[in-house]
Design a protein around this motif. Structure first.
Motif, PDB file in Angstrom:
ATOM      1  N   VAL A   1       4.840  -6.427  40.549  1.00  0.00           N
ATOM      2  CA  VAL A   1       3.698  -5.632  40.889  1.00  0.00           C
ATOM      3  C   VAL A   1       2.835  -6.229  42.081  1.00  0.00           C
ATOM      4  O   VAL A   1       2.699  -7.421  42.189  1.00  0.00           O
ATOM      5  CB  VAL A   1       2.775  -5.838  39.516  1.00  0.00           C
ATOM      6  CG1 VAL A   1       1.284  -4.831  39.600  1.00  0.00           C
ATOM      7  CG2 VAL A   1       3.334  -5.018  38.344  1.00  0.00           C
ATOM      8  N   GLN A   2       2.210  -5.470  42.733  1.00  0.00           N
ATOM      9  CA  GLN A   2       1.556  -5.872  44.009  1.00  0.00           C
ATOM     10  C   GLN A   2       0.478  -4.968  43.946  1.00  0.00           C
ATOM     11  O   GLN A   2       0.091  -3.724  43.610  1.00  0.00           O
ATOM     12  CB  GLN A   2       2.353  -5.553  45.353  1.00  0.00           C
ATOM     13  CG  GLN A   2       3.211  -6.607  45.517  1.00  0.00           C
ATOM     14  CD  GLN A   2       4.112  -6.399  46.990  1.00  0.00           C
ATOM     15  OE1 GLN A   2       4.201  -5.593  47.510  1.00  0.00           O
ATOM     16  NE2 GLN A   2       4.207  -7.699  47.386  1.00  0.00           N
ATOM     17  N   LEU A   3      -0.793  -5.407  44.325  1.00  0.00           N
ATOM     18  CA  LEU A   3      -2.058  -5.021  44.707  1.00  0.00           C
ATOM     19  C   LEU A   3      -2.414  -5.092  46.182  1.00  0.00           C
ATOM     20  O   LEU A   3      -2.467  -6.396  46.572  1.00  0.00           O
ATOM     21  CB  LEU A   3      -3.266  -5.527  43.748  1.00  0.00           C
ATOM     22  CG  LEU A   3      -3.124  -5.739  42.472  1.00  0.00           C
ATOM     23  CD1 LEU A   3      -4.419  -6.306  41.708  1.00  0.00           C
ATOM     24  CD2 LEU A   3      -2.770  -4.101  41.568  1.00  0.00           C
ATOM     25  N   LEU A   4      -2.706  -4.298  47.010  1.00  0.00           N
ATOM     26  CA  LEU A   4      -2.872  -4.165  48.314  1.00  0.00           C
ATOM     27  C   LEU A   4      -4.236  -3.569  48.549  1.00  0.00           C
ATOM     28  O   LEU A   4      -4.555  -2.377  48.427  1.00  0.00           O
ATOM     29  CB  LEU A   4      -1.779  -3.535  48.928  1.00  0.00           C
ATOM     30  CG  LEU A   4      -1.937  -3.312  50.470  1.00  0.00           C
ATOM     31  CD1 LEU A   4      -1.663  -4.813  51.068  1.00  0.00           C
ATOM     32  CD2 LEU A   4      -0.825  -2.548  51.078  1.00  0.00           C
ATOM     33  N   GLU A   5      -5.034  -4.457  48.982  1.00  0.00           N
ATOM     34  CA  GLU A   5      -6.289  -3.828  49.489  1.00  0.00           C
ATOM     35  C   GLU A   5      -6.518  -3.581  51.009  1.00  0.00           C
ATOM     36  O   GLU A   5      -5.673  -3.905  51.771  1.00  0.00           O
ATOM     37  CB  GLU A   5      -7.500  -5.097  49.352  1.00  0.00           C
ATOM     38  CG  GLU A   5      -7.617  -5.462  47.853  1.00  0.00           C
ATOM     39  CD  GLU A   5      -6.927  -6.914  48.044  1.00  0.00           C
ATOM     40  OE1 GLU A   5      -7.553  -7.904  47.021  1.00  0.00           O
ATOM     41  OE2 GLU A   5      -6.165  -7.284  48.788  1.00  0.00           O
ATOM     42  N   SER A   6      -7.501  -2.865  51.262  1.00  0.00           N
ATOM     43  CA  SER A   6      -7.920  -2.119  52.599  1.00  0.00           C
ATOM     44  C   SER A   6      -9.176  -1.770  52.662  1.00  0.00           C
ATOM     45  O   SER A   6      -9.530  -1.583  51.652  1.00  0.00           O
ATOM     46  CB  SER A   6      -6.774  -0.938  52.928  1.00  0.00           C
ATOM     47  OG  SER A   6      -6.989  -0.035  52.181  1.00  0.00           O
ATOM     48  N   GLY A   7      -9.550  -1.586  53.881  1.00  0.00           N
ATOM     49  CA  GLY A   7     -10.707  -0.809  54.252  1.00  0.00           C
ATOM     50  C   GLY A   7     -12.048  -1.967  54.596  1.00  0.00           C
ATOM     51  O   GLY A   7     -13.164  -1.790  55.046  1.00  0.00           O
ATOM     52  N   GLY A   8     -11.525  -3.206  54.607  1.00  0.00           N
ATOM     53  CA  GLY A   8     -12.448  -4.125  55.129  1.00  0.00           C
ATOM     54  C   GLY A   8     -12.835  -4.300  56.827  1.00  0.00           C
ATOM     55  O   GLY A   8     -12.055  -3.525  57.234  1.00  0.00           O
ATOM     56  N   GLY A   9     -13.587  -4.898  57.111  1.00  0.00           N
ATOM     57  CA  GLY A   9     -14.176  -4.835  58.564  1.00  0.00           C
ATOM     58  C   GLY A   9     -15.313  -5.556  58.855  1.00  0.00           C
ATOM     59  O   GLY A   9     -15.960  -6.057  58.030  1.00  0.00           O
ATOM     60  N   LEU A  10     -15.827  -5.075  60.196  1.00  0.00           N
ATOM     61  CA  LEU A  10     -17.243  -5.556  60.492  1.00  0.00           C
ATOM     62  C   LEU A  10     -18.147  -4.439  60.494  1.00  0.00           C
ATOM     63  O   LEU A  10     -17.840  -3.249  61.071  1.00  0.00           O
ATOM     64  CB  LEU A  10     -17.020  -6.163  62.080  1.00  0.00           C
ATOM     65  CG  LEU A  10     -18.223  -6.479  62.741  1.00  0.00           C
ATOM     66  CD1 LEU A  10     -19.015  -7.431  62.089  1.00  0.00           C
ATOM     67  CD2 LEU A  10     -18.012  -7.036  64.247  1.00  0.00           C
ATOM     68  N   VAL A  11     -19.167  -4.536  60.045  1.00  0.00           N
ATOM     69  CA  VAL A  11     -20.196  -3.539  60.018  1.00  0.00           C
ATOM     70  C   VAL A  11     -21.529  -3.966  60.108  1.00  0.00           C
ATOM     71  O   VAL A  11     -21.875  -5.152  59.815  1.00  0.00           O
ATOM     72  CB  VAL A  11     -20.149  -2.889  58.700  1.00  0.00           C
ATOM     73  CG1 VAL A  11     -20.540  -3.529  57.484  1.00  0.00           C
ATOM     74  CG2 VAL A  11     -20.854  -1.191  58.864  1.00  0.00           C
ATOM     75  N   GLN A  12     -22.447  -3.323  60.596  1.00  0.00           N
ATOM     76  CA  GLN A  12     -23.787  -3.647  61.256  1.00  0.00           C
ATOM     77  C   GLN A  12     -24.674  -3.610  59.480  1.00  0.00           C
ATOM     78  O   GLN A  12     -24.277  -2.777  58.834  1.00  0.00           O
ATOM     79  CB  GLN A  12     -24.674  -2.708  62.004  1.00  0.00           C
ATOM     80  CG  GLN A  12     -24.190  -3.246  63.431  1.00  0.00           C
ATOM     81  CD  GLN A  12     -24.928  -2.436  64.426  1.00  0.00           C
ATOM     82  OE1 GLN A  12     -25.402  -1.424  64.371  1.00  0.00           O
ATOM     83  NE2 GLN A  12     -24.964  -3.024  65.641  1.00  0.00           N
ATOM     84  N   ALA A  13     -25.622  -4.212  59.718  1.00  0.00           N
ATOM     85  CA  ALA A  13     -26.426  -4.325  58.313  1.00  0.00           C
ATOM     86  C   ALA A  13     -26.905  -2.749  58.075  1.00  0.00           C
ATOM     87  O   ALA A  13     -27.419  -2.200  59.166  1.00  0.00           O
ATOM     88  CB  ALA A  13     -27.765  -5.223  58.532  1.00  0.00           C
ATOM     89  N   GLY A  14     -27.115  -2.242  56.912  1.00  0.00           N
ATOM     90  CA  GLY A  14     -27.274  -0.969  56.657  1.00  0.00           C
ATOM     91  C   GLY A  14     -26.108  -0.071  56.638  1.00  0.00           C
ATOM     92  O   GLY A  14     -26.539   0.995  56.239  1.00  0.00           O
ATOM     93  N   GLY A  15     -25.019  -0.483  57.004  1.00  0.00           N
ATOM     94  CA  GLY A  15     -24.034   0.449  56.972  1.00  0.00           C
ATOM     95  C   GLY A  15     -23.144   0.340  55.922  1.00  0.00           C
ATOM     96  O   GLY A  15     -23.550  -0.522  54.684  1.00  0.00           O
TER      97      GLY A  15
END
Length: 123
Positions: free
Chosen positions: A2-16
């Motif tokens: 079984v594997q859990l794979l995350e995605s969607g992280g990154g750099l964003v400005q405050a309020g984003g």
């Protein structure tokens, strides 16, 4: 198995906003309670949000009203929609889940962690 794979992280400005995804894969799996944790640098991992298979949810106080956890059981996927982000949300975010899987003629249940995804919020 079984594997859990995350995605969607990154750099964003405050309020984003960012929308994290976690996909579970494996043989004949069924995901039960799923959760997102985060770990600030130098601190212990903390629970951010949890969702049951019947969509009952709970959140840590600091994200209530800003973050939304949801799931798609058909896709074995859990999401974390994060709005109104602030620099204090900067952390590595981890997916965690209780997963039922099939192996050697029977079903098992175990707890799994993803590898983590970095979220950085700039001021």
């Amino acid at each position: 198995q079984v594997q859990l794979l995350e995605s969607g992280g990154g750099l964003v400005q405050a309020g984003g906003s960012l929308n994290l995804s976690c996909v579970a894969s494996g043989n004949r799996i069924s995901i039960n309670i799923m959760a997102w944790y985060r770990q600030h640098q130098g601190k212990q991992r903390e629970l951010v949000a949890r969702i049951t298979r019947s969509d009952s949810t709970n959140y840590v106080d600091s994200v209530k009203g800003r973050f939304t956890i949801s799931r798609d059981n058909a896709k074995n996927t859990v999401y974390l929609l994060m709005n109104s982000l602030n620099p204090e949300d900067t952390a590595v975010y981890y997916c965690n889940g209780d997963v039922t899987y099939y192996s050697g003629g029977r079903y098992y249940m175990a707890n799994y962690w993803g590898q983590g995804t970095q979220v950085t919020v700039s001021s």
